[in-house]
Structure formats: structure tokens, C-alpha cells
Design a protein around this motif. Structure first.
Motif, PDB file in Angstrom:
ATOM      1  N   ILE B 326     -60.455   4.841 -50.845  1.00  9.45           N
ATOM      2  CA  ILE B 326     -60.898   6.298 -50.415  1.00  9.45           C
ATOM      3  C   ILE B 326     -61.291   7.015 -51.899  1.00  9.45           C
ATOM      4  O   ILE B 326     -62.351   7.498 -52.048  1.00  9.45           O
ATOM      5  CB  ILE B 326     -59.856   6.923 -49.823  1.00  9.45           C
ATOM      6  CG1 ILE B 326     -59.156   6.154 -48.682  1.00  9.45           C
ATOM      7  CG2 ILE B 326     -59.785   8.476 -49.920  1.00  9.45           C
ATOM      8  CD1 ILE B 326     -60.324   6.341 -47.565  1.00  9.45           C
ATOM      9  N   ARG B 327     -60.353   7.218 -52.807  1.00 10.46           N
ATOM     10  CA  ARG B 327     -60.710   7.923 -53.993  1.00 10.46           C
ATOM     11  C   ARG B 327     -61.490   7.198 -55.104  1.00 10.46           C
ATOM     12  O   ARG B 327     -62.120   7.732 -55.800  1.00 10.46           O
ATOM     13  CB  ARG B 327     -59.348   8.455 -54.491  1.00 10.46           C
ATOM     14  CG  ARG B 327     -58.720   9.433 -53.565  1.00 10.46           C
ATOM     15  CD  ARG B 327     -57.382   9.841 -53.620  1.00 10.46           C
ATOM     16  NE  ARG B 327     -56.711   8.246 -53.245  1.00 10.46           N
ATOM     17  CZ  ARG B 327     -55.536   7.631 -53.686  1.00 10.46           C
ATOM     18  NH1 ARG B 327     -54.992   8.338 -54.900  1.00 10.46           N
ATOM     19  NH2 ARG B 327     -55.232   6.579 -53.488  1.00 10.46           N
ATOM     20  N   TYR B 328     -61.180   5.923 -55.169  1.00  6.08           N
ATOM     21  CA  TYR B 328     -61.669   4.946 -56.341  1.00  6.08           C
ATOM     22  C   TYR B 328     -61.698   3.696 -55.790  1.00  6.08           C
ATOM     23  O   TYR B 328     -60.835   3.249 -54.731  1.00  6.08           O
ATOM     24  CB  TYR B 328     -61.212   5.205 -57.622  1.00  6.08           C
ATOM     25  CG  TYR B 328     -59.469   5.179 -57.447  1.00  6.08           C
ATOM     26  CD1 TYR B 328     -58.835   6.288 -57.792  1.00  6.08           C
ATOM     27  CD2 TYR B 328     -58.990   3.873 -57.536  1.00  6.08           C
ATOM     28  CE1 TYR B 328     -57.346   6.243 -57.649  1.00  6.08           C
ATOM     29  CE2 TYR B 328     -57.680   3.766 -57.553  1.00  6.08           C
ATOM     30  CZ  TYR B 328     -56.782   4.878 -57.459  1.00  6.08           C
ATOM     31  OH  TYR B 328     -55.482   4.817 -57.371  1.00  6.08           O
ATOM     32  N   GLY B 329     -62.316   2.797 -56.492  1.00  4.28           N
ATOM     33  CA  GLY B 329     -62.195   1.300 -56.122  1.00  4.28           C
ATOM     34  C   GLY B 329     -63.273   0.904 -54.990  1.00  4.28           C
ATOM     35  O   GLY B 329     -63.962   1.738 -54.294  1.00  4.28           O
ATOM     36  N   TYR B 330     -63.058  -0.345 -54.692  1.00  5.84           N
ATOM     37  CA  TYR B 330     -64.092  -1.174 -53.611  1.00  5.84           C
ATOM     38  C   TYR B 330     -63.863  -0.336 -52.186  1.00  5.84           C
ATOM     39  O   TYR B 330     -62.637  -0.161 -51.889  1.00  5.84           O
ATOM     40  CB  TYR B 330     -63.832  -2.489 -53.757  1.00  5.84           C
ATOM     41  CG  TYR B 330     -64.619  -3.073 -52.773  1.00  5.84           C
ATOM     42  CD1 TYR B 330     -66.115  -3.490 -53.072  1.00  5.84           C
ATOM     43  CD2 TYR B 330     -64.047  -3.452 -51.368  1.00  5.84           C
ATOM     44  CE1 TYR B 330     -66.490  -4.129 -51.967  1.00  5.84           C
ATOM     45  CE2 TYR B 330     -64.948  -4.086 -50.447  1.00  5.84           C
ATOM     46  CZ  TYR B 330     -66.237  -4.387 -50.743  1.00  5.84           C
ATOM     47  OH  TYR B 330     -66.903  -5.272 -49.966  1.00  5.84           O
ATOM     48  N   ARG B 331     -64.805   0.053 -51.487  1.00 12.15           N
ATOM     49  CA  ARG B 331     -64.823   0.281 -50.301  1.00 12.15           C
ATOM     50  C   ARG B 331     -65.588  -0.741 -49.454  1.00 12.15           C
ATOM     51  O   ARG B 331     -66.879  -0.883 -49.980  1.00 12.15           O
ATOM     52  CB  ARG B 331     -65.349   1.814 -50.053  1.00 12.15           C
ATOM     53  CG  ARG B 331     -65.195   2.165 -48.370  1.00 12.15           C
ATOM     54  CD  ARG B 331     -65.615   3.580 -48.095  1.00 12.15           C
ATOM     55  NE  ARG B 331     -64.843   4.926 -48.866  1.00 12.15           N
ATOM     56  CZ  ARG B 331     -64.909   5.955 -48.510  1.00 12.15           C
ATOM     57  NH1 ARG B 331     -66.079   6.511 -47.486  1.00 12.15           N
ATOM     58  NH2 ARG B 331     -64.257   6.703 -48.839  1.00 12.15           N
ATOM     59  N   ALA B 332     -65.188  -1.273 -48.276  1.00 10.61           N
ATOM     60  CA  ALA B 332     -66.120  -2.071 -47.451  1.00 10.61           C
ATOM     61  C   ALA B 332     -67.154  -1.316 -46.926  1.00 10.61           C
ATOM     62  O   ALA B 332     -67.126  -0.248 -46.706  1.00 10.61           O
ATOM     63  CB  ALA B 332     -65.169  -2.620 -46.326  1.00 10.61           C
ATOM     64  N   LYS B 333     -68.249  -2.029 -46.537  1.00 10.58           N
ATOM     65  CA  LYS B 333     -69.435  -1.598 -46.078  1.00 10.58           C
ATOM     66  C   LYS B 333     -69.575  -1.167 -44.666  1.00 10.58           C
ATOM     67  O   LYS B 333     -69.824  -0.224 -44.147  1.00 10.58           O
ATOM     68  CB  LYS B 333     -70.842  -2.605 -46.673  1.00 10.58           C
ATOM     69  CG  LYS B 333     -70.901  -2.738 -47.758  1.00 10.58           C
ATOM     70  CD  LYS B 333     -71.481  -1.701 -48.584  1.00 10.58           C
ATOM     71  CE  LYS B 333     -71.453  -1.892 -49.899  1.00 10.58           C
ATOM     72  NZ  LYS B 333     -69.908  -1.814 -50.675  1.00 10.58           N
ATOM     73  N   GLU B 334     -68.688  -1.996 -43.865  1.00 17.08           N
ATOM     74  CA  GLU B 334     -68.555  -1.839 -42.511  1.00 17.08           C
ATOM     75  C   GLU B 334     -67.128  -1.492 -42.007  1.00 17.08           C
ATOM     76  O   GLU B 334     -66.481  -2.688 -42.280  1.00 17.08           O
ATOM     77  CB  GLU B 334     -69.188  -2.957 -41.798  1.00 17.08           C
ATOM     78  CG  GLU B 334     -70.719  -3.046 -41.811  1.00 17.08           C
ATOM     79  CD  GLU B 334     -71.501  -4.216 -41.289  1.00 17.08           C
ATOM     80  OE1 GLU B 334     -70.831  -4.905 -40.434  1.00 17.08           O
ATOM     81  OE2 GLU B 334     -72.392  -4.744 -41.758  1.00 17.08           O
ATOM     82  N   PHE B 335     -66.782  -0.855 -41.076  1.00 15.36           N
ATOM     83  CA  PHE B 335     -65.607  -0.405 -40.714  1.00 15.36           C
ATOM     84  C   PHE B 335     -65.747   0.348 -39.591  1.00 15.36           C
ATOM     85  O   PHE B 335     -66.436   1.147 -39.161  1.00 15.36           O
ATOM     86  CB  PHE B 335     -64.619  -0.053 -41.843  1.00 15.36           C
ATOM     87  CG  PHE B 335     -65.082   1.197 -42.455  1.00 15.36           C
ATOM     88  CD1 PHE B 335     -65.222   2.546 -41.668  1.00 15.36           C
ATOM     89  CD2 PHE B 335     -65.891   1.124 -43.607  1.00 15.36           C
ATOM     90  CE1 PHE B 335     -66.035   3.716 -42.543  1.00 15.36           C
ATOM     91  CE2 PHE B 335     -66.567   1.974 -44.534  1.00 15.36           C
ATOM     92  CZ  PHE B 335     -66.652   3.284 -43.719  1.00 15.36           C
ATOM     93  N   LYS B 336     -64.630   0.268 -38.699  1.00 15.89           N
ATOM     94  CA  LYS B 336     -64.597   0.831 -37.402  1.00 15.89           C
ATOM     95  C   LYS B 336     -64.059   2.369 -37.682  1.00 15.89           C
ATOM     96  O   LYS B 336     -64.686   3.350 -36.974  1.00 15.89           O
ATOM     97  CB  LYS B 336     -63.982   0.051 -36.386  1.00 15.89           C
ATOM     98  CG  LYS B 336     -64.442  -1.310 -35.901  1.00 15.89           C
ATOM     99  CD  LYS B 336     -63.735  -1.662 -34.561  1.00 15.89           C
ATOM    100  CE  LYS B 336     -62.410  -1.890 -34.693  1.00 15.89           C
ATOM    101  NZ  LYS B 336     -61.996  -3.325 -35.249  1.00 15.89           N
ATOM    102  N   ASP B 337     -62.929   2.263 -38.020  1.00 20.60           N
ATOM    103  CA  ASP B 337     -62.232   3.422 -38.565  1.00 20.60           C
ATOM    104  C   ASP B 337     -61.524   3.570 -39.800  1.00 20.60           C
ATOM    105  O   ASP B 337     -61.656   2.925 -40.251  1.00 20.60           O
ATOM    106  CB  ASP B 337     -61.052   3.897 -37.122  1.00 20.60           C
ATOM    107  CG  ASP B 337     -60.346   2.519 -36.775  1.00 20.60           C
ATOM    108  OD1 ASP B 337     -60.070   1.983 -37.941  1.00 20.60           O
ATOM    109  OD2 ASP B 337     -59.809   2.514 -35.612  1.00 20.60           O
TER     110      ASP B 337
END
Lengths: 95, 491
Positions: B326-337
Motif C-alpha cells: 500500500i504505502r511502499y514496497g512491491y505491489r502486484a500488478k493484478e488483483f481482485k480486491d
């Protein structure tokens, strides 16, 4: 220590982790190995001993309740995976 | 003269009498990194250009007046210690692009001294591992034999010091992560007493065990770097308020009458014969130097290791909860919710060993297993502390091997987590009890791989173990007699 597949998946869910079908056996084997080893703590002569939480004596440390403003918002948002209007953007949470 | 061969106290002399400038020193290190990094792979982030620029500025300052003792001395920093404006990755995909908005307290202290950061050093992902093979970015190699691991988790720091790519470095130690790589790389690694050095800005692995400490070429440098980083910090409530010491004053080159306890359980099963032999020689050396040696029983090693993995993983599972994309770090490209975002980001961002430990930690904290594992481990923690308390009523220092073996081959343990954990058997009890421990080289085996000796002291008695280490070092002169060869066996 036998860990079932269901148990492993439950623990993973609690930890917000996904385990792929092809990783399950490996995780199960590792977890069992480690837990079997860790079980030795149950043979340790600890009758009547208190628990220890930290390496130092546990005491409260108080400070004055003063507001300190962190002004460098840009450096925080610089790390945001997604932002909009100077805020962190997340997927919709209310249907 | 090869500048990069010099210790920091030697560099200080040469700066003072104007034989060298900060630019000369920094340039020598930048050149050395250029030559050796392809073999050693110690750095996650190199800061050569920035370092040279800063060195020039500092030399200008030096011309116009008095400067401090450490002004313009370069250093390397483990990549889990936050540096403002420079990436802090923890060698994880999760933090691949993370730039800290603030400096760790120890980094502030280095900056106050106007030291020069040569770069951020490789490690096992989130400091979880004993070989630096679990880095997301690269595998660091041991300068004494490039087919072997440098140890871990501060493997980049220890290898860089051993290879003369930095004059000294900061590492962190949760269960041996400073001492074991120092032992594998033939350098000096000190884990201070829990609470002596601020953990503010150290990315947390297991908060009740983590401690930052120096990795150096010799014991004198270790004492000097400890002088700089030690001290109370209101930003770390577990740091201790106490009088500032000058640890170099403790280095007396004299151990007459020093009481050294040798716990026989640390020399038993699983300890390599050559390691045992060198340690026995070291004990003999201490006797010749006038120390009083006694064998005794400290039957806690096997309980300690199990306890360590329970407590460290439990704390890690909680500490690493903050990485949610959310605030920093890796975020997945695809997600449902949102929930799916958390889960996918964590699953894709963390490597297998980190996930393994989070799962183990979550397991031992979960209802039904809490009493059998976590609570029991906390009781064993009391037992370990009591046993050390008893020992320190009789002895000033406890002497053990740092690791049961010398550095092992790259790839030989990375698929067997439990075997990797067993490599920590001599070091973890020190963290569990919050004690200071130092590893210094005491010789090499037949294949010219360094062997480390661990000296453990009572709480806040760094002076005692530093003096014991220094006195031994002056006698055997390891650095003069043995050097890393960067040899590479055919693969």
C-alpha cells in the motif's frame, strides 16, 4: 510433527500469503522438519520458570505527548506503488 | 603502499600527517570495487561517484581548518539500514525500489562524523539466512574462495571488508549475522549487547534479538566504530541510557588473570575437527598469555537454536506484516480486491525463505500451538539467561567456535533450510540472552579458509571481550600471516 495440507493453507491465509499447489509438498516437508527439531524445547528443564519477552528488563518508557509534524510528504509518497492527488491509492473497498 | 590494505586507524594517521587525502583514500576504494566486484558481488548499490564528490568537498574543508577524527573515512552499510535518499532494499524484491525518507540513527551518527558512504551491501533477504544466497539480487562470494559462501546474513559486509572493498562496514546480527560471516571471511565482527546501539532505522526482523554492529579488519577498528554508533536514542525505547565509553581505552594487550570459561558442549558433536584444533590452539595461546582457562558445562546450545527459530520467526511474522503493497514496497500488478492485493503483493514480493519463516512464525503463534512452542521458547529464553548469569559469576569471558565449520560451498545448503539453521548453533544463544559477542579469526584450515573464534561477554561488558580479542590478535597477527586469494575452482 504432522502438519496437514489444510493446516498449512490456513496458516498461509492468516499470514496473507498464497502457496501454489506445486509448492505445498515442499513447504509441508520443511515445516515438519523444522517443527520436529523445534520440539526439543518441550524437553528443556523449564519447570516453574517465568517467560522472558525481551533481552532487557521490561519497563515502560514514556515521552511527552507532543505533536511533531513530518513535513517531507513527497519523500513518503515517492515510495507509493500508486498515488493520486498526493494520497495513496488503493482499490475500492466499499461496494 | 596499497591504501585499501590499511586499517581505519592507520588511515587516520595518514590523513592527520597529510600523507593522504580523503580523495586518495576514496579513489583507492572505488578503484578496488571496480576491480573486485565482478568476483565478489558484495554491493546492492554502489555510490562511487557520490563518494568521490563528497571526498573532494571534505578535503577542501580540511584545508581550511580542524576536522574530526573520522572526517572523510569511507564505510559500507548493510542494505537493511535506512539511508535517506539512497535505496534500502533488504536484498528483497519487496523493497527493490524503496528509498527511505529518513536516516537510521547509526547513519546519522556516521554523517555527523562526516564519513563517506561507499554503498549498500548485499545480505540474505530481510537478514534471513546464513549464506547471503537468499538475496533476491545476487549471490555474494567468499574472497578466500569464490566457490564458497561468505556467510550471512551480513555476507556483503563481511566479504567487502575481507576483499578490501571497504575499510569497514556496518552489519546487523539477529542470530549470528555479523559474527558468522566475519568468521567465514576472516575479519572481526562484533554484536553489541542488546540495547547498546539504536535500532531506529534498521528494518526489523526480530525486534527482541536484532542489533547493529561493526565488521572490521581488526579489533581496534571495531572498538572505534562501536564508539561512534553506541548510545541511547529516544527513538529506540529499548536502547539503554548509559555513560558514553571510549572502547579503545579498554585495549590493554594484557589478559593476565582473565577468567575464560570454555563450555564443552560447544566443542562436541557437529564441530569440524580442524575448527576444534584451531580453537584448542587459541586456548593454549590464552594460557600462555596468562589467562585462566576452565572447562565447564553450558548445556543450552540445542535448546537455544530451537528457541531462536521459534522466537525469531514469531517476531518476523509480525514485523513483516507491514509489507502490504500500500504505502511502499512491491505491489502486484493484478488483483481482485484489497485483500487480494495484500496477498498477491506479499506472495510475489517475498522470497521462499522469508515466506517459510513467516509461515513458521504464524504457526507457532496460532491458537493450539502457542503454548507448545512460543510460550515454551520464552521459558527456555529465561533458562538460557539464567545459565549465562551463572557462568558469568565465575568467568569474565566465554570462548567458543563462531561456527561449527568453515565457509561451505555455494549451493550446498540452500535447499535444506534446517541444515542451514544448524550453522547458527554457536551464535544464537548470545542473542537470546542479549549479550555481546565478538568473532575474530584464529587461523585457517588446510584449504586456507579462515576459522573464527567467538568471545562472549556479560551484558555491557564489551570492553572485556574487546580487550581479550585484541590481546589475542596482537599475539597471532592473523592479517599479516593470511590473506584472501580470490581463487576460483573449476566448476
Amino acid at each position: 510433527m504432522q502438519v496437514s495440507k489444510e493446516e498449512l493453507l490456513h496458516i498461509a491465509k492468516l499470514a496473507d500469503l498464497e502457496i501454489n499447489e506445486n509448492e505445498i509438498d515442499n513447504y509441508l516437508a520443511n515445516l515438519e522438519d523444522i517443527l520436529n527439531f523445534a520440539n526439543i524445547v518441550n524437553n528443556a528443564p523449564v519447570e516453574g520458570l517465568n517467560i522472558t519477552i525481551g533481552a532487557n528488563e521490561a519497563k515502560n518508557v514514556f515521552r511527552k505527548d507532543e505533536i511533531k509534524v513530518f513535513k517531507d510528504n513527497d519523500s513518503l509518497l515517492q515510495n507509493a506503488p500508486d498515488e493520486a492527488q498526493h494520497m495513496f491509492r488503493i482499490p475500492k473497498v466499499i461496494e | 603502499m596499497d591504501i585499501t590494505e590499511l586499517t581505519v586507524h592507520e588511515l587516520q594517521e595518514k590523513l592527520k600527517n597529510k600523507e593522504l587525502t580523503s580523495y586518495d583514500i576514496t579513489k583507492a576504494y572505488v578503484k578496488r570495487i571496480e576491480e573486485k566486484e565482478k568476483d565478489v558481488q558484495a554491493f546492492v548499490t554502489e555510490l562511487g561517484n557520490e563518494a568521490l564528490e563528497k571526498a573532494s568537498e571534505i578535503d577542501e574543508e580540511r584545508k581550511s581548518g580542524e576536522v574530526g577524527n573520522f572526517t572523510g573515512i569511507p564505510i559500507g552499510i548493510k542494505d537493511n539500514i535506512c539511508t535517506k535518499g539512497v535505496k534500502t532494499t533488504c536484498s528483497s524484491k519487496m523493497l527493490e525500489n524503496f528509498v527511505s525518507p529518513y536516516d537510521a540513527t547509526v547513519v546519522e551518527k556516521l554523517n555527523d562524523e562526516k564519513m563517506i558512504n561507499l554503498g549498500k551491501l548485499n545480505m540474505d533477504e530481510f537478514a534471513m539466512g546464513g549464506s547471503t544466497e537468499y538475496s533476491y539480487f545476487k549471490k555474494t562470494r567468499n574472497p578466500w574462495n569464490l566457490n564458497r559462501v561468505p556467510g550471512g546474513s551480513s555476507g556483503g559486509s563481511a566479504a567487502a571488508v575481507a576483499a578490501n572493498m571497504v575499510p569497514w562496514a556496518l552489519g546487523s546480527d539477529t542470530g549470528g549475522s555479523i559474527r558468522q560471516p566475519a568468521s567465514f571471511c576472516g575479519v572481526v565482527g562484533l554484536k553489541p549487547t542488546y540495547g547498546l546501539v539504536s535500532r531506529y532505522g534498521l528494518v526489523a526482523f526480530a525486534s527482541s534479538l536484532d542489533q547493529i554492529g561493526p565488521i572490521t579488519k581488526d579489533v581496534y577498528d571495531s572498538a572505534m566504530l562501536l564508539n561512534i554508533i553506541a548510545g541511547h536514542d529516544e527513538k529506540d525505547t529499548t536502547s539503554r541510557e548509559m555513560e558514553k565509553k571510549d572502547y579503545t581505552k579498554a585495549l590493554k594487550n594484557d589478559v593476565k588473570g582473565l577468567k575464560i570459561g570454555v563450555p564443552k558442549e560447544f566443542f562436541g558433536e557437529g564441530i569440524n575437527e580442524e575448527v576444534k584444533e584451531k580453537l584448542e590452539e587459541a586456548i593454549k595461546t590464552y594460557k600462555e598469555l596468562g589467562a585462566e582457562i576452565e572447562e565447564f558445562s553450558l548445556d543450552i546450545a540445542k535448546y537455544s537454536l530451537a528457541t531462536y527459530y521459534i522466537i525469531a520467526c514469531a517476531e518476523a511474522s509480525s514485523n513483516l506484516g507491514r509489507f502490504d503493497g500500500i504505502r511502499y514496497g512491491y505491489r502486484a500488478k493484478e488483483f481482485k480486491d484489497l485483500k487480494d492485493l495484500y496477498r498477491k503483493s506479499r506472495s510475489e514480493g517475498f522470497g521462499p525463505e522469508v515466506k517459510r519463516r513467516i509461515i513458521l512464525g504464524t504457526y507457532v503463534l496460532s491458537s493450539g500451538y502457542y503454548d507448545a512452542y512460543y510460550k515454551k521458547a520464552q521459558q527456555v529464553r529465561t533458562l538460557v539467561m539464567n545459565e549465562f548469569d551463572k557462568a558469568f559469576k565465575k568467568y569474565d569471558v566465554i570462548l567458543t567456535p563462531t561456527s561449527p565449520t568453515v565457509a561451505f560451498d555455494i549451493g550446498s545448503k540452500s535447499n535444506n533450510p534446517l541444515e542451514m539453521y544448524l550453522a547458527d548453533i554457536c551464535t544464537v544463544s548470545v542473542n537470546i540472552a542479549g549479550l555481546p559477542g565478538i568473532s575474530i579469526p584464529c587461523g585457517v584450515d588446510k584449504s586456507n579458509m579462515p576459522i573464527g573464534m567467538q568471545l562472549i561477554g556479560n551484558k555491557f561488558q564489551e570492553e572485556t571481550i574487546l580487550n581479550a580479542a585484541y590481546t589475542f590478535e596482537q599475539k597471532i597477527k592473523f592479517r599479516e600471516n593470511y590473506k584472501p586469494t580470490f581463487r576460483k575452482e573449476e566448476e
